[in-house]
Design a protein around this motif. Structure first.
Motif, PDB file in Angstrom:
ATOM      1  N   ASP A 311     -10.995   3.805   4.537  1.00 21.01           N
ATOM      2  CA  ASP A 311     -10.429   4.942   3.814  1.00 21.01           C
ATOM      3  C   ASP A 311      -9.189   5.456   4.539  1.00 21.01           C
ATOM      4  OD1 ASP A 311     -10.015   7.004   2.043  1.00 21.01           O
ATOM      5  OD2 ASP A 311     -11.524   8.325   2.975  1.00 21.01           O
ATOM      6  N   VAL A 312      -8.134   4.655   4.518  1.00 20.28           N
ATOM      7  CA  VAL A 312      -6.881   5.004   5.200  1.00 20.28           C
ATOM      8  C   VAL A 312      -5.993   5.771   4.234  1.00 20.28           C
ATOM      9  CG1 VAL A 312      -4.792   4.073   6.262  1.00 20.28           C
ATOM     10  CG2 VAL A 312      -7.021   3.033   6.756  1.00 20.28           C
ATOM     11  N   ARG A 313      -5.657   7.009   4.599  1.00 18.79           N
ATOM     12  CA  ARG A 313      -4.731   7.855   3.832  1.00 18.79           C
ATOM     13  C   ARG A 313      -3.734   8.478   4.796  1.00 18.79           C
ATOM     14  NH1 ARG A 313      -7.579  11.899   2.879  1.00 18.79           N
ATOM     15  NH2 ARG A 313      -9.626  11.190   3.662  1.00 18.79           N
ATOM     16  N   ALA A 314      -2.483   8.476   4.404  1.00 27.34           N
ATOM     17  CA  ALA A 314      -1.429   8.941   5.310  1.00 27.34           C
ATOM     18  C   ALA A 314      -1.709  10.344   5.822  1.00 27.34           C
ATOM     19  CB  ALA A 314      -0.077   8.874   4.615  1.00 27.34           C
ATOM     20  N   ASP A 315      -2.120  11.268   4.946  1.00 31.54           N
ATOM     21  CA  ASP A 315      -2.313  12.649   5.381  1.00 31.54           C
ATOM     22  C   ASP A 315      -3.441  12.758   6.394  1.00 31.54           C
ATOM     23  OD1 ASP A 315      -4.229  11.982   3.500  1.00 31.54           O
ATOM     24  OD2 ASP A 315      -4.155  13.902   2.422  1.00 31.54           O
ATOM     25  N   PHE A 359       0.180   5.205   1.408  1.00 38.77           N
ATOM     26  CA  PHE A 359       1.330   5.807   2.098  1.00 38.77           C
ATOM     27  C   PHE A 359       2.381   6.165   1.047  1.00 38.77           C
ATOM     28  CE2 PHE A 359      -0.741   2.781   4.929  1.00 38.77           C
ATOM     29  CZ  PHE A 359      -1.028   3.582   6.020  1.00 38.77           C
ATOM     30  N   PRO A 360       2.108   7.184   0.230  1.00 33.70           N
ATOM     31  CA  PRO A 360       2.984   7.493  -0.912  1.00 33.70           C
ATOM     32  C   PRO A 360       4.400   7.878  -0.507  1.00 33.70           C
ATOM     33  CG  PRO A 360       1.349   9.219  -0.578  1.00 33.70           C
ATOM     34  CD  PRO A 360       0.952   8.083   0.284  1.00 33.70           C
ATOM     35  N   GLY A 361       4.570   8.367   0.690  1.00 36.92           N
ATOM     36  CA  GLY A 361       5.918   8.711   1.154  1.00 36.92           C
ATOM     37  C   GLY A 361       6.650   7.555   1.782  1.00 36.92           C
ATOM     38  N   GLY A 362       6.041   6.398   1.764  1.00 32.92           N
ATOM     39  CA  GLY A 362       6.639   5.221   2.390  1.00 32.92           C
ATOM     40  C   GLY A 362       6.079   4.993   3.785  1.00 32.92           C
ATOM     41  N   PHE A 363       5.865   3.737   4.123  1.00 30.40           N
ATOM     42  CA  PHE A 363       5.253   3.423   5.409  1.00 30.40           C
ATOM     43  C   PHE A 363       6.188   3.727   6.571  1.00 30.40           C
ATOM     44  CE2 PHE A 363       3.432   0.433   8.631  1.00 30.40           C
ATOM     45  CZ  PHE A 363       2.164   1.000   8.672  1.00 30.40           C
ATOM     46  N   SER A 364       7.470   3.454   6.407  1.00 25.36           N
ATOM     47  CA  SER A 364       8.435   3.760   7.474  1.00 25.36           C
ATOM     48  C   SER A 364       8.446   5.244   7.793  1.00 25.36           C
ATOM     49  CB  SER A 364       9.839   3.297   7.083  1.00 25.36           C
ATOM     50  OG  SER A 364       9.939   1.893   7.073  1.00 25.36           O
ATOM     51  N   ALA A 365       8.410   6.060   6.755  1.00 27.38           N
ATOM     52  CA  ALA A 365       8.397   7.510   6.978  1.00 27.38           C
ATOM     53  C   ALA A 365       7.124   7.933   7.698  1.00 27.38           C
ATOM     54  CB  ALA A 365       8.521   8.242   5.643  1.00 27.38           C
ATOM     55  N   PHE A 366       6.006   7.317   7.336  1.00 28.01           N
ATOM     56  CA  PHE A 366       4.737   7.627   8.005  1.00 28.01           C
ATOM     57  C   PHE A 366       4.814   7.266   9.487  1.00 28.01           C
ATOM     58  CE2 PHE A 366       0.735   5.720   9.536  1.00 28.01           C
ATOM     59  CZ  PHE A 366      -0.046   6.865   9.595  1.00 28.01           C
ATOM     60  N   VAL A 367       5.330   6.085   9.793  1.00 29.61           N
ATOM     61  CA  VAL A 367       5.461   5.674  11.195  1.00 29.61           C
ATOM     62  C   VAL A 367       6.359   6.648  11.937  1.00 29.61           C
ATOM     63  CG1 VAL A 367       6.289   3.858  12.737  1.00 29.61           C
ATOM     64  CG2 VAL A 367       5.025   3.244  10.661  1.00 29.61           C
ATOM     65  N   ASP A 368       7.455   7.045  11.309  1.00 34.06           N
ATOM     66  CA  ASP A 368       8.368   7.993  11.958  1.00 34.06           C
ATOM     67  C   ASP A 368       7.680   9.331  12.237  1.00 34.06           C
ATOM     68  OD1 ASP A 368      10.354   6.103  11.874  1.00 34.06           O
ATOM     69  OD2 ASP A 368      11.332   6.918  10.082  1.00 34.06           O
ATOM     70  N   GLN A 369       6.821   9.759  11.325  1.00 34.36           N
ATOM     71  CA  GLN A 369       6.108  11.024  11.536  1.00 34.36           C
ATOM     72  C   GLN A 369       5.150  10.932  12.717  1.00 34.36           C
ATOM     73  OE1 GLN A 369       4.915  11.217   7.216  1.00 34.36           O
ATOM     74  NE2 GLN A 369       5.275  13.415   7.512  1.00 34.36           N
ATOM     75  N   VAL A 370       4.499   9.781  12.855  1.00 33.10           N
ATOM     76  CA  VAL A 370       3.612   9.592  14.009  1.00 33.10           C
ATOM     77  C   VAL A 370       4.423   9.597  15.296  1.00 33.10           C
ATOM     78  CG1 VAL A 370       2.035   7.976  15.167  1.00 33.10           C
ATOM     79  CG2 VAL A 370       1.847   8.356  12.695  1.00 33.10           C
ATOM     80  N   ARG A 371       5.527   8.892  15.290  1.00 33.86           N
ATOM     81  CA  ARG A 371       6.331   8.805  16.507  1.00 33.86           C
ATOM     82  C   ARG A 371       6.993  10.143  16.835  1.00 33.86           C
ATOM     83  NH1 ARG A 371       6.798   4.077  18.855  1.00 33.86           N
ATOM     84  NH2 ARG A 371       8.596   4.832  20.011  1.00 33.86           N
ATOM     85  N   ALA A 372       7.243  10.958  15.842  1.00 33.30           N
ATOM     86  CA  ALA A 372       7.820  12.284  16.093  1.00 33.30           C
ATOM     87  C   ALA A 372       6.857  13.174  16.877  1.00 33.30           C
ATOM     88  CB  ALA A 372       8.194  12.944  14.769  1.00 33.30           C
TER      89      ALA A 372
END
Length: 691
Positions: A311-315, A359-372
């Motif tokens: 159950d992987v969800r970006a949020d 990852f409705p906002g895009g996977f790259s954006a999700f990765v960037d949010q984690v790295r931020a």
């Protein structure tokens, strides 16, 4: 006049390994292997030139490598047959070469069988920085037809065992890997093996041998650097006072065919001697493996599997990442379930594209949010897994192992990618390289969750699969040097010296229950260094021993190697989060000592008190667990257990970090210390700094 047989002496950090050419020049044999000596020991303790009335001289010898034809009746390392002709090999010595450079010595002994048109080079390599002797053989076909290699081992190590041998080995199964065991062998054969195309969960390609009458004395140990099917045979003859350990690949599908003009090189077999028993052998293996490692920092990881499963969800992942960052975690890894078609274990494997629905906002954006959040980012992959309903299987059904006309076996609802095919291997490398190039990934966990079936009878499928697996790992490390690679195979199914040389850290088991895991880690540390041992704090109760344990116990257990967190931290309260943050901060302060220090194990996890000690650069770290009952109530006499550190300098003084108390090294070594003074505590960390 008979000329003296050539002799060669190899020197490791603290040991000597000496070989001679047997009279008649038909084989090389070991003469001495033990503590370092400056002279050539002649005659060596393993030499024998006496009568052999009922067998050949080679069968009685401590042969370094024994082809059928030179030897006939005892353990064999090579069985070769030329198409339409000669079976068996009778070779003669032709030349030697000794190369010394930058603390490394390589010896090459060449033999030739003129009738079989086979050449063989026995290869040895030692270094001045450790005590492991690396050995392998290179076989060449100089004939006009193919050579069939029905059996081809890497090497054999001969051990003096008057009266018989005590063998130490490791067995297991899923969730119960690296269980230590021993057996007495006076006569006959003892075999460890895997025939599933992987190193395996059931047995480890490692063995230690001791003379039966010296249980804490000289110890010889051997391991195989190979990730496919393998076997280790120990043949003991108590009357002759010798145990011979042969190691090598097992050709599963068919004999290995060597075409005219080709050369076949076996995997490396490694052996070592220690005068300090099993514990000394373990430290010698650790020293060797530290020399295999890359200079990369191994981060404190959070892995999402136990919190979310599929159950992987970006949020939700970002919620976990925020808490992980607060704890002091350094890298956030999204485990299984991030790619298209992967909502359970029945789909998706092979289609390694992020699922846009997750990852409705895009996977790259999700990765960037984690790295931020100040975290590195990692992914779990299983490149050799193929789901029957994946796009990959629909487009390339011939890329999975299968026998035409037969039903295909699914294990864990998946097939296995035929990595022996160069096109499938090229696809796997391109896919992984693409993920690492497109996204800001600093950690990759490579899993492999099932054995091989329906391989058919192709030409050395086992060898080609493993070779391409190695090539992919090597290419990823070359092209993405900042990415940490973790090796996993349904837990500890790919823990071997070859994978350890190509991955930065290994996953010993899927069982993270605190008491179960402590026993697994105890066995792992017998043969493998703590810098290779990935260990997580989770909420798992365990499978075999579910006795409740504190969060402290779980953290101290996971701190014994490369610390990770796998619990559902979204459910932790403030008190638990703050305690976890303190443990992570403490681990980071001693990480270098734990991962790269000299290891001493005190006791056994099955006893009431168990301690693992690490020492490096004047700092000692002692991790202790109360695995049994407390020592009693106030109504009963019971003195607290004491641990005497073995890595102290007796002439120095030390200060404890927790209470500032000062101790002499002599007092610590002689009287020890009490690591668990509080009856209610089930784990502790004691840090001593030399002053």
């Amino acid at each position: 006049m008979t000329r003296p047989a050539p002799r060669w002496a190899l020197r490791t950090a603290t040991t000597s390994y000496q070989v001679r050419l047997a009279t008649g020049e038909g084989w090389a044999e070991l003469t001495y292997w033990g503590p370092a000596v400056d002279e050539v020991v002649e005659p060596g303790p393993l030499e024998y030139d006496g009568p052999t009335p009922y067998e050949t001289a080679a069968d009685a010898a401590a042969c370094e490598y024994a082809p059928f034809g030179v030897r006939h009746f005892r353990q064999l390392d090579l069985v070769a047959e030329r198409d339409g002709g000669v079976r068996g090999t009778v070779w003669a010595f032709t030349s030697d070469e000794l190369i010394e450079k930058d603390g490394t010595t390589e010896l090459r002994l060449r033999f030739t069988d003129e009738l079989q048109r086979l050449t063989a080079t026995l290869c040895y390599r030692v270094r001045s920085t450790h005590d492991v002797v690396e050995r392998w053989i290179e076989l060449g076909n100089e004939g006009d037809t193919a050579l069939r290699l029905e059996q081809v081992r890497s090497a054999a190590f001969n051990v003096p065992t008057p009266g018989g041998a005590r063998l130490h080995y490791m067995h297991g199964r899923w969730a119960q890997e690296f269980q230590t065991e021993q057996a007495e062998l006076r006569h006959g054969r003892f075999t460890l093996e895997s025939r599933i195309g992987l190193t395996g969960l059931s047995q480890s390609p490692w063995l230690a041998v001791q003379p039966l009458d010296e249980p804490e004395g000289p110890t010889w140990s051997a391991g195989l650097a190979w990730t496919g099917s393998w076997a280790i045979d120990a043949d003991a003859d108590a009357d002759a006072g010798l145990t011979r350990v042969g190691l090598g690949r097992v050709p599963i599908e068919a004999a290995i065919e060597l075409a005219p003009g080709e050369t076949f090189t076996t995997p490396v077999a490694c052996g070592l001697y220690s005068g300090d028993g099993l514990a000394g052998a373990a430290r010698a293996w650790h020293a060797y493996q530290r020399g295999l490692r890359r200079d990369v920092a191994l981060p404190v990881v959070y892995n999402s599997w136990f919190a979310t499963e599929f159950d992987v969800r970006a949020d939700h992942q970002l919620e976990l990442a925020r808490t992980a960052a607060e704890l002091g975690v350094e890298t956030f890894v999204v485990d299984d379930g991030w790619f298209v078609g992967r909502n359970d274990d029945r789909g998706g494997l092979g289609d390694w594209e992020p699922d846009p629905a997750k990852f409705p906002g895009g996977f790259s954006a999700f990765v960037d949010q984690v790295r931020a959040l100040g975290l590195g980012f990692g992914l779990w992959v299983e490149p050799e897994g193929v789901s029957p309903r994946s796009r990959l299987f629909a487009e390339h059904p011939d890329w999975v192992y299968q026998v035409p006309g037969r039903a295909m076996t699914t294990i864990r609802n998946q097939y296995v990618l035929n990595l022996a095919r160069d096109d499938a291997a090229a696809w796997a490398l391109e896919t992984l390289d693409g993920l690492l190039s497109r996204y800001d990934i600093s950690y990759l966990k490579w899993d492999m969750n099932r054995p091989m079936t329906e391989r058919g009878a192709g030409a050395d499928l086992d060898g080609r699969h493993v070779a391409n697996y190695y090539r992919i790992l090597e290419a990823l490390r070359r092209d993405h040097p900042g990415v940490v690679l973790e090796g996993c195979a349904a837990g500890g199914g790919r823990v071997d010296l070859a994978t350890a040389a190509r991955c930065d850290v290994l996953w010993p088991s899927d069982n993270t229950g605190p008491l179960d895991r402590l026993t697994i880690q105890h066995g792992f540390l017998q043969a493998f260094s703590p810098h290779l041992m990935s260990s997580w704090v989770t909420d798992d109760a365990g499978i075999f021993d579910t006795s409740p344990r504190s969060l402290a116990f779980r953290f101290v257990s996971a701190m014994a190697g490369v610390l990770g967190i796998g619990a559902d931290i979204s459910k932790w309260d403030r008190e638990r989060i703050e305690e976890a943050a303190r443990w992570i901060e403490l681990y980071r302060s001693v990480r270098d000592v734990v991962q790269l220090g000299e290891v001493h194990r005190h006791g056994d996890p099955r006893g009431p008190i168990y301690t693992v000690e690490y020492s490096k650069g004047g700092t000692l770290v002692l991790l202790t667990w109360r695995t049994g009952r407390t020592r009693g109530s106030a109504t009963h006499v019971g003195r607290p257990a004491r641990i005497r550190p073995r890595g102290v300098d007796r002439t120095a003084a030390y200060r404890r970090r927790d209470d500032g108390s000062r101790h002499s090294g002599a007092a610590l070594a002689g009287a020890g210390l009490v690591p668990l003074p509080d009856d209610t505590a089930d784990a502790s960390v004691v840090i001593l700094d030399r002053i």
